[in-house]
Motif scaffolding. Structure first.
Motif, PDB file in Angstrom:
ATOM      1  N   ASN A  64       0.837  -1.196   0.000  1.00 18.76           N
ATOM      2  CA  ASN A  64       0.000   0.000   0.000  1.00 18.76           C
ATOM      3  C   ASN A  64       0.870   1.242   0.000  1.00 18.76           C
ATOM      4  OD1 ASN A  64      -2.423  -1.503   0.194  1.00 18.76           O
ATOM      5  ND2 ASN A  64      -2.158  -1.707   2.407  1.00 18.76           N
ATOM      6  N   TYR A  65       0.450   2.223  -0.771  1.00 21.28           N
ATOM      7  CA  TYR A  65       1.144   3.515  -0.832  1.00 21.28           C
ATOM      8  C   TYR A  65       0.464   4.465   0.154  1.00 21.28           C
ATOM      9  CZ  TYR A  65       3.558   1.957  -5.009  1.00 21.28           C
ATOM     10  OH  TYR A  65       4.351   1.269  -5.888  1.00 21.28           O
ATOM     11  N   CYS A  66       1.163   4.798   1.212  1.00 17.68           N
ATOM     12  CA  CYS A  66       0.637   5.692   2.233  1.00 17.68           C
ATOM     13  C   CYS A  66       1.392   7.015   2.166  1.00 17.68           C
ATOM     14  CB  CYS A  66       0.766   5.079   3.626  1.00 17.68           C
ATOM     15  SG  CYS A  66      -0.128   3.513   3.810  1.00 17.68           S
ATOM     16  N   PHE A  67       0.660   8.109   2.314  1.00 19.63           N
ATOM     17  CA  PHE A  67       1.256   9.435   2.211  1.00 19.63           C
ATOM     18  C   PHE A  67       0.922  10.226   3.466  1.00 19.63           C
ATOM     19  CE2 PHE A  67       0.105   7.988  -2.033  1.00 19.63           C
ATOM     20  CZ  PHE A  67       1.308   8.059  -2.683  1.00 19.63           C
ATOM     21  N   LEU A  68       1.878  11.018   3.898  1.00 23.21           N
ATOM     22  CA  LEU A  68       1.668  11.922   5.016  1.00 23.21           C
ATOM     23  C   LEU A  68       1.120  13.238   4.482  1.00 23.21           C
ATOM     24  CD1 LEU A  68       4.911  11.311   7.109  1.00 23.21           C
ATOM     25  CD2 LEU A  68       2.647  10.345   7.491  1.00 23.21           C
ATOM     26  N   GLN A  69      -0.003  13.674   5.049  1.00 23.39           N
ATOM     27  CA  GLN A  69      -0.643  14.896   4.601  1.00 23.39           C
ATOM     28  C   GLN A  69      -0.662  15.917   5.731  1.00 23.39           C
ATOM     29  OE1 GLN A  69      -1.548  15.570   1.541  1.00 23.39           O
ATOM     30  NE2 GLN A  69      -1.091  13.541   0.762  1.00 23.39           N
ATOM     31  N   GLU A  70      -0.457  17.139   5.363  1.00 22.04           N
ATOM     32  CA  GLU A  70      -0.499  18.222   6.336  1.00 22.04           C
ATOM     33  C   GLU A  70      -1.937  18.518   6.730  1.00 22.04           C
ATOM     34  OE1 GLU A  70       0.686  22.978   6.613  1.00 22.04           O
ATOM     35  OE2 GLU A  70       1.132  21.788   4.816  1.00 22.04           O
ATOM     36  N   GLU A  71      -2.165  18.661   8.050  1.00 20.54           N
ATOM     37  CA  GLU A  71      -3.497  18.996   8.528  1.00 20.54           C
ATOM     38  C   GLU A  71      -3.779  20.471   8.244  1.00 20.54           C
ATOM     39  OE1 GLU A  71      -5.866  17.187   9.738  1.00 20.54           O
ATOM     40  OE2 GLU A  71      -4.757  15.292   9.711  1.00 20.54           O
ATOM     41  N   ARG A  72      -4.879  20.722   7.545  1.00 18.37           N
ATOM     42  CA  ARG A  72      -5.263  22.091   7.206  1.00 18.37           C
ATOM     43  C   ARG A  72      -6.562  22.441   7.914  1.00 18.37           C
ATOM     44  NH1 ARG A  72      -3.299  19.835   2.363  1.00 18.37           N
ATOM     45  NH2 ARG A  72      -1.514  20.947   1.510  1.00 18.37           N
ATOM     46  N   PRO A  73      -6.648  23.635   8.476  1.00 17.94           N
ATOM     47  CA  PRO A  73      -7.874  24.017   9.194  1.00 17.94           C
ATOM     48  C   PRO A  73      -9.055  24.142   8.245  1.00 17.94           C
ATOM     49  CG  PRO A  73      -6.402  25.901   8.965  1.00 17.94           C
ATOM     50  CD  PRO A  73      -5.636  24.701   8.491  1.00 17.94           C
ATOM     51  N   PHE A  74     -10.233  23.810   8.765  1.00 21.11           N
ATOM     52  CA  PHE A  74     -11.453  23.874   7.963  1.00 21.11           C
ATOM     53  C   PHE A  74     -12.354  24.971   8.510  1.00 21.11           C
ATOM     54  CE2 PHE A  74     -15.958  22.684   7.660  1.00 21.11           C
ATOM     55  CZ  PHE A  74     -16.110  22.740   6.283  1.00 21.11           C
ATOM     56  N   ALA A  75     -12.939  25.734   7.588  1.00 22.54           N
ATOM     57  CA  ALA A  75     -13.876  26.787   7.955  1.00 22.54           C
ATOM     58  C   ALA A  75     -15.038  26.771   6.969  1.00 22.54           C
ATOM     59  CB  ALA A  75     -13.194  28.154   7.958  1.00 22.54           C
ATOM     60  N   ILE A  76     -16.226  27.112   7.452  1.00 20.82           N
ATOM     61  CA  ILE A  76     -17.406  27.127   6.603  1.00 20.82           C
ATOM     62  C   ILE A  76     -17.248  28.131   5.466  1.00 20.82           C
ATOM     63  CG2 ILE A  76     -19.886  27.523   6.543  1.00 20.82           C
ATOM     64  CD1 ILE A  76     -19.123  24.983   7.955  1.00 20.82           C
ATOM     65  N   SER A  77     -16.506  29.200   5.719  1.00 20.45           N
ATOM     66  CA  SER A  77     -16.330  30.229   4.693  1.00 20.45           C
ATOM     67  C   SER A  77     -15.598  29.703   3.458  1.00 20.45           C
ATOM     68  CB  SER A  77     -15.560  31.416   5.281  1.00 20.45           C
ATOM     69  OG  SER A  77     -14.294  31.011   5.780  1.00 20.45           O
ATOM     70  N   GLN A  78     -14.836  28.605   3.621  1.00 19.23           N
ATOM     71  CA  GLN A  78     -14.128  28.032   2.483  1.00 19.23           C
ATOM     72  C   GLN A  78     -15.079  27.406   1.473  1.00 19.23           C
ATOM     73  OE1 GLN A  78     -11.434  25.243   4.288  1.00 19.23           O
ATOM     74  NE2 GLN A  78     -10.033  26.827   5.041  1.00 19.23           N
ATOM     75  N   LEU A  79     -16.319  27.138   1.879  1.00 24.61           N
ATOM     76  CA  LEU A  79     -17.292  26.514   0.985  1.00 24.61           C
ATOM     77  C   LEU A  79     -18.069  27.527   0.149  1.00 24.61           C
ATOM     78  CD1 LEU A  79     -18.814  23.866   3.416  1.00 24.61           C
ATOM     79  CD2 LEU A  79     -17.016  23.508   1.727  1.00 24.61           C
ATOM     80  N   LEU A  80     -17.967  28.798   0.490  1.00 25.39           N
ATOM     81  CA  LEU A  80     -18.795  29.798  -0.178  1.00 25.39           C
ATOM     82  C   LEU A  80     -18.477  29.903  -1.665  1.00 25.39           C
ATOM     83  CD1 LEU A  80     -18.830  32.618   2.523  1.00 25.39           C
ATOM     84  CD2 LEU A  80     -20.571  30.875   2.063  1.00 25.39           C
TER      85      LEU A  80
END
Length: 256
Positions: free
Chosen positions: A219-235
């Motif tokens: 399996n190919y596993c990748f480390l991903q940076e945690e990015r903050p989530f905000a409702i405004s990003q969906l607008l």
């Protein structure tokens, strides 16, 4: 031009998570696939390319070079659909063989060209705003089978390895004046292709051995940076998707 030559992970959506980025291109892809409107597809093609130039910060000349090969295949395929043999309205004849265009074929080929260009632009937007590891993680979140994800990653890595090996060997041959004589170019090119595939398979085996030595398994596993989530990003993505749905309804109701 290869996409990796112009790809830089400093685009304007780099701070968003891959899931939020998918909202920018996934609805557009679905709407293009279900659309039967030439005007909607062509508008989608223009909008996606304008957004791509703004988001990815690439030059228009580089983006135009990416379309050179796809446009050739699209035009050849559309011409084959538009032509009618034998034709009732021929523009050229060879004996009893008449060649012309049919109205149904022209409509079908125009729809094919517009939809193909729109889908290719969406694919470029997806690739130029995501790394391969991010796309693999996104596929895993959508519950795509692990076998297909592994094949996707392996295929991309093998093609990139094949390209890098070919470029290095071709440069080495030119430095040794291997292409100075025209009669030697064909044998040298044939030898280059054989050496490239041999070296690429060797590198692939070395990569597999290194992964097994690190207990990576299959399996190919990748480390991903945690990015903050905000409702405004969906607008913005939700607004763009709503506008595209509205445009598709207008084209469908008025027969555009």
């Amino acid at each position: 031009m290869w996409i990796t030559e112009i790809y830089k992970h400093d685009h304007r959506l780099s701070e968003l998570s891959p899931t939020i980025r998918a909202l920018y291109w996934a609805p557009a892809m679905v709407l293009t696939l279900v659309s039967d409107s030439f005007y909607f597809n062509f508008t989608m093609f223009l909008m996606v390319n304008l957004c791509l130039l703004y988001v990815s910060r690439i030059r228009l000349s580089n983006l135009a070079r990416l379309y050179r090969i796809p446009i050739v295949f699209i035009l050849v395929g559309s011409m084959a659909i538009a032509l009618e043999i034998p034709s009732t309205k021929a523009f050229v004849s060879f004996g009893k063989l008449s060649i012309g265009f049919s109205s149904h074929g022209i409509q079908l080929s125009s729809l094919l060209v517009s939809r193909s260009l729109a889908l290719i632009s969406i694919m470029y937007f997806m690739v130029l705003t995501n790394t391969i590891s991010e796309l693999a993680e996104l596929m895993r979140k959508f519950r795509i089978p692990a076998l297909l994800i592994d094949l996707f990653v392996i295929t991309f890595k093998f093609i990139e390895n094949l390209r890098n090996t070919g470029v290095e060997m071709h440069r080495a041959q030119k430095c040794r004046l291997g292409y100075s004589q025209k009669m030697k170019r064909i044998p040298l090119f044939a030898g280059l292709m054989a050496a490239v595939f041999h070296q690429s398979m060797k590198n692939a085996r070395q990569l597999e051995t290194a992964m097994q030595a690190r207990c990576a398994g299959e399996n190919y596993c990748f480390l991903q940076e945690e990015r903050p989530f905000a409702i405004s990003q969906l607008l913005i993505p939700v607004g763009l998707a709503s506008m595209l749905v509205f445009l598709l309804l207008i084209c469908g109701n008025y027969g555009w």
